[in-house]
Every structure is written in structure tokens, then in C-alpha cells.
Design a protein around this motif. Structure first.
Motif, short mmCIF file in Angstrom:
data_model
loop_
_atom_site.label_atom_id
_atom_site.label_comp_id
_atom_site.label_asym_id
_atom_site.label_seq_id
_atom_site.Cartn_x
_atom_site.Cartn_y
_atom_site.Cartn_z
N ILE A 181 0.83 -1.20 0.00
CA ILE A 181 0.00 0.00 0.00
C ILE A 181 0.87 1.26 0.00
N ALA B 38 2.11 1.80 -3.40
CA ALA B 38 1.02 2.18 -4.27
C ALA B 38 0.61 3.63 -4.04
N PRO C 71 -4.62 3.11 -4.67
CA PRO C 71 -5.02 2.19 -3.61
C PRO C 71 -5.67 2.83 -2.40
N SER C 72 -5.74 4.15 -2.38
CA SER C 72 -6.38 4.84 -1.27
C SER C 72 -7.72 5.39 -1.71
N THR D 52 -13.91 0.43 -4.44
CA THR D 52 -13.23 -0.21 -3.31
C THR D 52 -13.52 -1.71 -3.29
N THR E 184 -6.75 -3.95 -4.04
CA THR E 184 -5.94 -2.76 -3.76
C THR E 184 -6.80 -1.49 -3.71
N MET F 74 -6.84 -4.98 2.12
CA MET F 74 -5.54 -5.58 2.34
C MET F 74 -5.44 -6.20 3.74
N TRP G 101 -4.79 -10.66 -6.24
CA TRP G 101 -5.40 -9.52 -6.95
C TRP G 101 -6.40 -10.02 -7.97
N TRP H 199 0.15 -7.76 -11.67
CA TRP H 199 -0.70 -8.12 -10.53
C TRP H 199 -1.68 -9.23 -10.93
#
Length: 489
Positions: free
Chosen positions: A104, A107, A154-155, A204, A209, A215, A230, A298
Motif C-alpha cells: 500500500i 502504491a 489504492p487509497s 473499493t 488494492t 488488504m 489480486w 498483478w
């Protein structure tokens, strides 16, 4: 004269009360639990409460929890190794080698490149240009944008705050003079704002990710013997997310209709923004290539167990390429504070959860609930656990804290009562993604979009309650059946 930084000391009250009370009743702990297991539970719960009350940012709160773990003798700083070279007691420093946290973090740095190069904005403008002739079309365009960004950033908070919200604001205010905290908010801004939030939930849920809680679920599920890759997550999520992607924006459109139904100006506005940007720059092209390569690797990592295709290594490779090509600098990487923050708190929370397992707390809890639910079908047990995972989020302001606190115990209970491991692991993980459809403080994107002035808090709660039921139905029926088709259970 320099001043002390502001600290929310009131936020320490409840964590301290909870921790001290649990610690003091250690002599009267439940039968079958060791002293260490109960004491570790006390620190873990106090830390989770601290993540909710936020006396410090979550990284600082978890560091305090880690310090107490060492001070109270529940973990050494370094690994304790016996004469045969076997680790008999994992030290806290080893927690910072957690692969999920590093994935993370890397990423996040990759995401910085999307913002820096302007690639994210270009994607947004293209989506609006292609699908923005009607308000409903803009809703689907925002949803499509989020689904694309979900694979790249990823956020969930970074996607919303850094790319999607600026687009929502520009479309609403610049395109249609729909302003927050004003009677014009319902022209189109309120609809697009609320749709953007649910688009974030869908993105999400689609990618492992997509957000940190996913995660966490991956790491905790692995401790029960279920591996989430993934590609595996994506394949499992694709059908229920596709169904929800068709239904959710339309339901919002009917439930919370914009006053403006036709939006011919959106296409022109987006074209103007694209003209301002000009052709793709070299940094954008490199960024696009690196992200495409990352996604391909991935995906391949889910099919081929090659060390060099490890998901975390792929993220390191991508960041290295961005540094080598000059898209990013080390200054950019070090300035991405979100990456280093999550590396700290996620590593610590995962370490604490691991200690609960090694001290036997999770197995004890699983046996306790299994005994209490004896004679009840696993199907009913799993339904109850999913509902609890969803509705208990009203008491959490962090999806990661919620997942860390409840996922492994709930998964253990489900499996202990006979529920298939794969079905239980994925349903609970997906619930951890869409349970943001509860409050205005449910997660980062909610905190951003619920406070823009476009959607009133009462509207937010009422509509999310309805949409939460839709998510539960879609993932509980379509998702379960799809997982049966592809052999997850």
C-alpha cells in the motif's frame, strides 16, 4: 516562541478507561484464556478505541499501543530465537516487514505520480466528455471513473479527495452554477456528490488494492488458510459490482433526482479542459505504461506463483521505474506522508492481531461462539455475521480499524460452524468495503463528500440506509451465487 503541537487529550480518555478496566479484570478473565491472551486483548481493544476517538492520528495512536505492548511484556523488540534458529517470540520490529503495508505504501507513491502528471484529471475529463450529455450519464461517468481509478490508486480517500471531488466540484459549480450550502445545490451538485461517494464504494469493492481494509482482510484471511490474490478478488467481485454499478446510480437518480436532467454543457466543458491540457505529456505516457505494466503483473501474480511476480515486489518495481524515468523524485516519495503513515499503523495493527492469534485468543473466541451457536445452520450464522459486520460500522470511523477488530473473529466463527472458508472470507471482506454506506463519518471519502455542503446529514443517513440494504441484497445473493459458479465454495 515555538509552541507545542495540538493534541486531542480528551481522545485518550476512553482508550485508557477501556484498557485499564479490561486489564484489571484479568484475574476474572473467561475460562480457557491465558493471562497473556487477555492482556493482549486489553491493549488491542484500547488501541482500536483510540483509532476511533483519535487522540492522535492513527499512526501515533498505534505507536502508543505498540509501546504499551512492549512495556507490559507482551512482545519483545526483537525476535526471540531458540538454539535451532526458530523464532519462538516475534518482536515488534519484525512487524514493519508486513508485505501488505509495504504494498500500500508503494502504491500511494505510485498514486502521487497520477496526480503529479495530470493523468487522473485527463481520465476524468475524457469520461465526462464521453458520457456527460445527461445528469444520469454524468453519474455513470463518475462511477466509471472511480472504477478505473480503483485499479490505479489504492487509497479510497486519495481517489475521492485528489481526483473525483475536484471533478464533481468543477462540473457542478463551473458547469451548472450548482453551489453548496445554497438552494442551487440540488440542481446537479447534490446528485453528483452523493453518486461519487457510492462510486467510491464500488471501486473499493472491485479491487483488493481498492482500499486498506481490503488488504487487512487479505492478511487476516491468510492466517485462516485462505489466500486472496489480486486476480482472484477481481474475478470474485466483478459480477456483483457490475450489477451494483448498473443499479446504484439509477436508484440514486430516482431517489435523489437532480433538477437539471439534461447536461449538454458537460461535454463542452470537458473538451475545454482537455484542450487546456493539450496532448499527453511524456510523464503521462510513462505513468500510463508503468500502471498498465503493474496491473498486468498483478493479474499474472494470481495465476503464476513466481517470486518476482509477488504483488508487493510489483509495486516496488513500479516505483523504481517511475524514479528511474524521472516521473517521480525521492523528494516526491518522501513527501507522500500517507504512504509512511499507513506503513506504520497497518504494520502495528497486523502485528497485534497476530499476537492475539499466537496467544490463543482467536481460537478461544471461535470455540466459544461455535458452542453458543451449536445447532444453528451455517447459512444463518453467516447471514448474522455479515449483518453485524455491516451495522456495527455505525460505531466506527475507520474501515481499517473495523476490519482489524472484527474480521478474523467473525471469519473464525463462520468456519467453525461449518460455513465454507472461501465464501465466508469473501463475503465478510466485501461487507467491509460496502459498510461505508452508513454514516457521514464511515470512512475518508464519506468525511470528504458529506461535508461539502451539497448533501445534508439527514439526507446522507436516510439514503445510505436504503442503499446499504441494496448492497447487502446484491452481494448476498448475486455475489454468493457467482462465487458458487466460479468455485470459491
Amino acid at each position: 516562541m515555538k509552541k507545542l503541537e495540538k493534541v486531542n487529550y480528551k481522545g485518550f480518555i476512553w482508550p485508557l478507561i477501556v484498557g485499564i478496566v479490561l486489564w484489571c479484570i484479568t484475574p476474572w478473565r473467561p475460562a480457557g484464556l491465558s493471562v497473556q491472551a487477555w492482556e493482549m486483548f486489553a491493549i488491542f481493544v484500547a488501541t482500536i478505541v483510540g483509532c476511533i476517538t483519535k487522540p492522535l492520528p492513527i499512526g501515533g495512536t498505534t505507536l502508543v499501543g505498540l509501546v504499551f505492548t512492549v512495556l507490559l511484556g507482551l512482545a519483545p523488540m526483537k525476535d526471540v530465537i531458540d538454539s535451532k534458529g526458530v523464532v519462538v517470540n516475534q518482536g515488534v520490529l519484525s512487524s514493519f516487514g508486513n508485505s501488505a503495508a509495504w504494498l500500500i505504501a508503494m502504491a500511494f507513491i505510485m498514486a502521487h505520480g497520477i496526480s503529479k502528471t495530470g493523468l487522473g484529471n485527463r481520465i476524468a475529463y475524457i469520461m465526462i466528455e464521453k458520457f456527460g450529455k445527461k445528469s444520469l450519464g454524468i453519474g455513470y461517468a463518475i462511477t466509471g471513473l472511480e472504477l478505473i481509478l480503483g485499479a490505479l490508486i489504492p487509497s479510497n480517500s486519495a481517489r475521492t479527495g485528489g481526483v473525483v471531488w475536484p471533478v464533481v466540484k468543477s462540473v457542478s459549480q463551473d458547469g451548472y452554477n450548482s453551489k453548496p450550502n445554497d438552494s442551487s445545490r440540488k440542481k446537479i451538485g447534490a446528485y453528483v456528490d452523493f453518486t461519487a461517494f457510492h462510486a467510491n464504494i464500488l471501486s473499493t469493492a472491485l479491487f483488493i488494492t481498492g482500499a486498506a481494509p481490503n488488504m487487512v482482510a487479505q492478511q487476516l484471511a491468510a492466517q485462516k488458510g485462505y489466500q486472496m490474490s489480486w486476480a482472484g478478488w477481481f474475478l470474485t467481485a466483478i459480477v456483483p459490482v457490475a450489477v451494483a454499478t448498473i443499479i446504484i446510480p439509477f436508484v440514486i437518480y430516482k431517489m435523489y433526482p437532480p433538477e437539471i436532467k439534461e447536461t449538454p454543457g458537460a461535454k463542452k466543458w470537458a473538451e475545454g479542459k482537455l484542450n487546456e491540457m493539450g496532448p499527453m505529456s511524456t510523464p503521462e505516457k510513462i505513468m500510463s505504461a508503468v500502471f498498465c505494466l503493474s496491473i498486468i503483473l498483478w493479474v499474472l501474480s494470481g495465476f503464476f506463483k513466481i517470486p518476482q511476480l509477488d504483488a508487493t515486489f510489483v509495486a516496488f518495481l513500479a516505483v523504481s521505474l517511475l524514479l528511474i524515468t524521472g516521473v517521480l523524485t525521492m523528494k516526491d516519495a518522501l513527501a507522500e506522508t500517507g504512504a509512511w503513515n499507513i506503513l506504520i499503523w497497518l504494520s502495528i495493527l497486523m502485528f497485534m492481531a497476530g499476537k492475539l492469534i499466537s496467544y490463543g485468543f482467536i481460537s478461544w473466541f471461535s470455540k466459544l461462539v461455535q458452542t453458543g451457536l451449536h445447532g444453528i445452520s451455517w447459512q444463518l450464522v453467516l447471514v448474522v455475521l455479515v449483518l453485524l459486520m455491516f451495522y456495527t460500522h455505525y460505531f466506527f470511523a475507520s474501515g481499517t480499524a473495523h476490519m482489524t477488530a472484527l474480521y478474523l473473529p467473525f471469519l473464525s466463527v463462520a468456519v467453525a460452524t461449518g460455513a465454507p472458508l472461501g465464501l465466508s472470507a469473501m463475503l465478510l471482506a466485501f461487507t467491509g468495503a460496502f459498510n461505508a454506506s452508513t454514516t457521514h463519518y464511515a470512512n475518508g471519502p464519506a468525511s470528504i463528500l458529506a461535508t461539502t455542503g451539497y448533501v445534508k446529514q439527514s439526507e446522507w443517513w436516510k439514503m445510505n440506509f436504503v442503499l446499504g440494504l441494496l448492497y447487502l441484497i446484491i452481494f448476498g445473493t448475486v455475489g454468493t451465487l457467482w462465487m458458487k459458479v466460479i468455485g470459491v465454495w
